[in-house]
Design an enzyme around this catalytic site. Structure first.
Site, PDB file in Angstrom:
ATOM      1  CG  ASP A  13      36.754  45.662  43.672  1.00 26.53           C
ATOM      2  OD1 ASP A  13      36.094  45.005  44.489  1.00 26.53           O
ATOM      3  OD2 ASP A  13      36.236  46.481  42.882  1.00 26.53           O
ATOM      4  CE  LYS A  99      33.249  46.446  44.073  1.00 22.53           C
ATOM      5  NZ  LYS A  99      33.584  46.817  42.682  1.00 22.53           N
ATOM      6  CB  CYS A 137      36.000  49.926  43.936  1.00 23.90           C
ATOM      7  SG  CYS A 137      35.101  49.621  42.391  1.00 23.90           S
TER       8      CYS A 137
HETATM    9  C1  VGL Z   1      36.918  49.704  39.545  1.00 20.89           C
HETATM   10  C2  VGL Z   1      36.910  50.824  37.559  1.00 20.89           C
HETATM   11  C3  VGL Z   1      35.974  49.963  37.052  1.00 20.89           C
HETATM   12  C4  VGL Z   1      37.488  49.558  40.926  1.00 20.89           C
HETATM   13  C5  VGL Z   1      35.969  48.839  39.065  1.00 20.89           C
HETATM   14  O1  VGL Z   1      37.462  48.441  41.469  1.00 20.89           O
HETATM   15  O2  VGL Z   1      37.983  50.557  41.482  1.00 20.89           O
HETATM   16  N1  VGL Z   1      37.376  50.697  38.789  1.00 20.89           N
HETATM   17  N2  VGL Z   1      35.517  48.974  37.821  1.00 20.89           N
END
Ligand code: VGL
Ligand code: ZN
Length: 246
Positions: A13, A99, A137
């Site tokens: 991410d 995802k 994540c």
């Molecule tokens: C994430 C909060 C909400 C992450 C994703 O990638 O860690 N954190 N969505």
């Protein structure tokens, strides 16, 4: 050991919305780009699989506080916030895993994706993991990788936490360690670069030897010599690569 692909890199991410200026900015999130780029380059150079996961939300999901969830709107499909950080290495061999497509908070890159299947098909036994965010994540991806029986190196200097609560980042690292992950440093992987340094030093030596001897060699001798040195360097690389898995 050209086909010895037992290791994979997972870059979690590293998207605009999680970096400074984004809607769910992780402090210093952009700093993971440089160490992860280096690792991606090295994995690709060796023909080892590289995955990038991305948070890839629909415009309306219960994941967002506006619809009853926890988080500000972020990483909405096909928006600039969902794009990878512009400095992050791009390459056609990198596999992208999307995802967070539904209403649940799915933090792990394994959750609702075919990542486990792809890793299994590739014969991967060990994954190296870094990215954003440490306490969500990255942590959940590491814990799921362990549940799938993979060895895991969690790259501490190549991840940053959201820290809704101060200390969440450190607690996440502890949790990953307790679950069986090796907490490692991306910038200090001696076995990762040692064999290449040996090869580089050796090739330098070859250059000098060739320069000195070339005058006395026939063209054919020179060619044969080069080919055998090339084979030797290939063997060295293969040996170095092999030793990283032992
Ligand atoms: C994430 C909060 C909400 C992450 C994703 O990638 O860690 N954190 N969505
Ligand atoms: Zn999200």
């Amino acid at each position: 050991m050209v086909n010895d692909k037992k290791r994979a890199l997972i870059v979690v991410d590293v998207q605009n919305d999680f970096c400074p200026g984004g809607t769910l900015a992780v402090e210093h999130g952009n700093e993971v780009v440089e160490p992860l780029n280096k690792l991606m380059e090295e994995f690709l150079r060796r023909g080892e699989p590289v995955f990038k996961s991305r948070d890839w939300h629909p415009p309306q999901t219960k994941h967002f506080s506006e619809y009853g969830g926890t988080w500000p709107i972020h990483c909405v499909q096909n928006t600039s916030g969902a794009e990878f950080h512009p400095g992050l290495l791009d390459d056609k061999h990198i596999r992208i895993v999307s995802k967070g497509l539904g209403d649940e908070d799915s933090y792990s890159a394994f959750d609702g994706t075919d990542l486990a299947l792809q890793l299994q098909r590739l014969g991967v036994e060990e994954v190296w993991v870094g990215g954003l965010a440490t306490d969500y994540c990255v942590k959940n991806t590491v814990l799921d990788a362990l549940k799938h029986g993979l060895r895991v190196k969690a790259l501490k200097d190549a991840m940053r936490p959201v820290e809704l609560q101060a200390g969440d980042g450190e607690r996440a690292i502890d949790e990953m360690r307790r679950a069986g992950a090796e907490i490692a440093t991306a910038s200090q992987q001696p076995e990762f670069t040692a064999s290449d340094q040996v090869v580089a030093a050796y090739l330098k030596g070859i250059d000098r030897t060739l320069l000195r001897d070339n005058l006395r060699l026939t063209v054919t001798e020179r060619f044969e010599r080069l080919m055998s040195l090339q084979r030797f360097a290939d063997d060295l690389r293969a040996a170095g690569k092999h030793s990283t898995h032992s």
